[in-house]
Design a protein around this motif. Structure first.
Motif, PDB file in Angstrom:
ATOM      1  N   ILE A 146      42.782  46.808  29.377  1.00  0.00           N
ATOM      2  CA  ILE A 146      42.182  45.701  28.629  1.00  0.00           C
ATOM      3  C   ILE A 146      42.700  44.367  29.149  1.00  0.00           C
ATOM      4  N   VAL A 147      44.002  44.298  29.424  1.00  0.00           N
ATOM      5  CA  VAL A 147      44.565  43.063  29.979  1.00  0.00           C
ATOM      6  C   VAL A 147      43.924  42.749  31.331  1.00  0.00           C
ATOM      7  N   MET A 148      43.701  43.769  32.149  1.00  0.00           N
ATOM      8  CA  MET A 148      43.008  43.577  33.432  1.00  0.00           C
ATOM      9  C   MET A 148      41.601  43.028  33.214  1.00  0.00           C
ATOM     10  N   LEU A 149      40.894  43.596  32.256  1.00  0.00           N
ATOM     11  CA  LEU A 149      39.525  43.155  31.973  1.00  0.00           C
ATOM     12  C   LEU A 149      39.498  41.681  31.577  1.00  0.00           C
ATOM     13  N   VAL A 150      40.397  41.283  30.696  1.00  0.00           N
ATOM     14  CA  VAL A 150      40.437  39.897  30.240  1.00  0.00           C
ATOM     15  C   VAL A 150      40.822  38.961  31.383  1.00  0.00           C
ATOM     16  N   GLN A 151      41.778  39.397  32.220  1.00  0.00           N
ATOM     17  CA  GLN A 151      42.189  38.563  33.346  1.00  0.00           C
ATOM     18  C   GLN A 151      41.047  38.380  34.337  1.00  0.00           C
ATOM     19  N   LEU A 152      40.256  39.419  34.568  1.00  0.00           N
ATOM     20  CA  LEU A 152      39.096  39.291  35.443  1.00  0.00           C
ATOM     21  C   LEU A 152      38.083  38.314  34.849  1.00  0.00           C
ATOM     22  N   TRP A 153      37.916  38.346  33.534  1.00  0.00           N
ATOM     23  CA  TRP A 153      37.005  37.419  32.859  1.00  0.00           C
ATOM     24  C   TRP A 153      37.464  35.977  33.035  1.00  0.00           C
ATOM     25  N   LEU A 154      38.779  35.779  33.109  1.00  0.00           N
ATOM     26  CA  LEU A 154      39.332  34.436  33.254  1.00  0.00           C
ATOM     27  C   LEU A 154      39.450  33.984  34.713  1.00  0.00           C
ATOM     28  N   SER A 155      39.171  34.876  35.645  1.00  0.00           N
ATOM     29  CA  SER A 155      39.577  34.640  37.034  1.00  0.00           C
ATOM     30  C   SER A 155      38.678  33.683  37.815  1.00  0.00           C
ATOM     31  N   LEU A 156      37.486  33.367  37.288  1.00  0.00           N
ATOM     32  CA  LEU A 156      36.596  32.460  38.024  1.00  0.00           C
ATOM     33  C   LEU A 156      37.052  31.023  37.802  1.00  0.00           C
ATOM     34  N   GLY A 157      38.137  30.649  38.442  1.00  0.00           N
ATOM     35  CA  GLY A 157      38.714  29.337  38.237  1.00  0.00           C
ATOM     36  C   GLY A 157      38.734  28.509  39.497  1.00  0.00           C
ATOM     37  N   THR A 158      39.926  28.152  39.935  1.00  0.00           N
ATOM     38  CA  THR A 158      40.089  27.251  41.076  1.00  0.00           C
ATOM     39  C   THR A 158      39.487  27.828  42.358  1.00  0.00           C
ATOM     40  N   SER A 159      39.690  29.114  42.584  1.00  0.00           N
ATOM     41  CA  SER A 159      39.137  29.743  43.796  1.00  0.00           C
ATOM     42  C   SER A 159      37.622  29.649  43.818  1.00  0.00           C
ATOM     43  N   PHE A 160      37.008  29.863  42.675  1.00  0.00           N
ATOM     44  CA  PHE A 160      35.556  29.783  42.551  1.00  0.00           C
ATOM     45  C   PHE A 160      35.057  28.399  42.945  1.00  0.00           C
ATOM     46  N   LEU A 161      35.725  27.354  42.450  1.00  0.00           N
ATOM     47  CA  LEU A 161      35.333  25.986  42.798  1.00  0.00           C
ATOM     48  C   LEU A 161      35.567  25.701  44.277  1.00  0.00           C
ATOM     49  N   ALA A 162      36.661  26.235  44.827  1.00  0.00           N
ATOM     50  CA  ALA A 162      36.940  26.029  46.249  1.00  0.00           C
ATOM     51  C   ALA A 162      35.853  26.668  47.111  1.00  0.00           C
ATOM     52  N   PHE A 163      35.388  27.838  46.716  1.00  0.00           N
ATOM     53  CA  PHE A 163      34.338  28.507  47.481  1.00  0.00           C
ATOM     54  C   PHE A 163      33.014  27.751  47.364  1.00  0.00           C
ATOM     55  N   ILE A 164      32.715  27.255  46.164  1.00  0.00           N
ATOM     56  CA  ILE A 164      31.501  26.447  45.989  1.00  0.00           C
ATOM     57  C   ILE A 164      31.552  25.232  46.910  1.00  0.00           C
ATOM     58  N   ALA A 165      32.693  24.556  46.933  1.00  0.00           N
ATOM     59  CA  ALA A 165      32.843  23.365  47.777  1.00  0.00           C
ATOM     60  C   ALA A 165      32.734  23.728  49.251  1.00  0.00           C
ATOM     61  N   GLY A 166      33.356  24.832  49.648  1.00  0.00           N
ATOM     62  CA  GLY A 166      33.297  25.258  51.045  1.00  0.00           C
ATOM     63  C   GLY A 166      31.890  25.595  51.494  1.00  0.00           C
ATOM     64  N   LEU A 167      31.135  26.261  50.640  1.00  0.00           N
ATOM     65  CA  LEU A 167      29.764  26.627  50.987  1.00  0.00           C
ATOM     66  C   LEU A 167      28.878  25.396  51.172  1.00  0.00           C
ATOM     67  N   GLN A 168      29.150  24.347  50.408  1.00  0.00           N
ATOM     68  CA  GLN A 168      28.322  23.144  50.492  1.00  0.00           C
ATOM     69  C   GLN A 168      28.671  22.262  51.685  1.00  0.00           C
TER      70      GLN A 168
END
Length: 280
Positions: A146-168
């Motif tokens: 359950i802790v893993m599941l919640v952490q995955l739910w929270l994981s779209l953070g700084t890395s996600f924004l960095a990838f969005i910026a890199g793709l653009q």
């Protein structure tokens, strides 16, 4: 650059070096540190069964959530980047929101409540899969998952924004040149153009995800308690918190922090070597 390096050395490098030095001492914050050599490390691996449990939990947690969240961050960023600008901004906010919403993960306490009012128990009982409530956050069989599941739910953070910026920032003419050179589908574009063009963002995202997956503590403590039942959701950082902020055995806590630092550095070096092969 001098002001930055001065601050970086004083508040990052120097504390790490001091912590490593303290790990070879007995220090209770009331008396002067007393040199004990490798005793703290011997105690960690030969006498502290709870540390071994936390080490196993942390490795399992990082092995699952690290790669899955890293790949998920990139896949979602890659898909969202194809949308029109306004819709892309809206979807970016939706996916990024959980990571900036403070203690919003407490909503999972309602989902996995151990009574019939919990959403998970209520749904499973309604469809007939269970006949009495499951103590999700007190049963060692379920807590870490359950802790893993919640952490995955929270994981779209700084890395996600960095990838969005890199793709653009990828030069679109590279795709035209690739088509001339023989690239025929989106998967070849991804491997030979997109990923190599994003290596700085990929490395940054890897560092963030490694740090996040190995340093989990708040989510575990909030959902499973501190300490958790049979230490089923105990991690290296919660063990560090126990000895550093409750027992004030700073020498022993520093040895725990040093072990975690070594594990993170080794994982980071391995990840860097793997990322260098992207596009080859």
């Amino acid at each position: 650059m001098a002001p930055y390096f001065t601050l970086f050395f004083l508040f990052t490098v120097l504390p790490v070096l001091i912590s490593i030095g303290i790990s070879f001492t007995y220090f209770n914050m009331l008396e002067a540190p007393r040199w004990v050599g490798w005793d703290n490390y011997a105690r960690l691996f030969l006498e502290d069964d709870v540390f071994l449990i936390s080490l196993k939990n942390t490795i399992v947690f990082a092995a699952v959530t690290g790669p899955v969240s890293y790949i998920a961050c990139f896949v979602f960023a890659w898909v969202i980047n194809e949308f029109p600008p306004k819709f892309r901004a809206f979807m970016t906010l939706i996916f990024f929101a959980p990571s900036i919403s403070g203690n919003i993960y407490f909503i999972w306490l309602v989902v996995f409540s151990g009574d019939t009012y919990g959403y998970a128990n209520g749904f499973l009982m309604k469809i007939g899969l269970i006949y009495e409530p499951i103590q999700w956050l007190q049963d060692p069989k379920y807590m870490l998952a359950i802790v893993m599941l919640v952490q995955l739910w929270l994981s779209l953070g700084t890395s996600f924004l960095a990838f969005i910026a890199g793709l653009q920032t990828i030069d679109r003419t590279l795709f035209e040149a690739g088509a001339i050179d023989g690239i025929r589908n989106r998967w070849q574009e991804l491997w030979y153009i997109t990923l190599p063009s994003m290596k700085p963002q990929l490395l940054f995202g890897a560092v963030i995800q490694i740090t996040t997956s190995f340093a989990v503590a708040d989510v575990s403590m909030a959902l499973a308690g501190f300490p958790s039942v049979q230490y089923a959701a105990h991690t290296i950082v919660t063990h560090l918190i126990d000895y550093g902020t409750i027992r004030f055995e700073m020498g022993y806590a520093s040895s725990i922090a040093t072990i975690l630092f070594i594990i993170m550095m080794a994982t980071n070096l391995i990840t860097q070597k793997l990322l260098r092969k992207v596009g080859e």
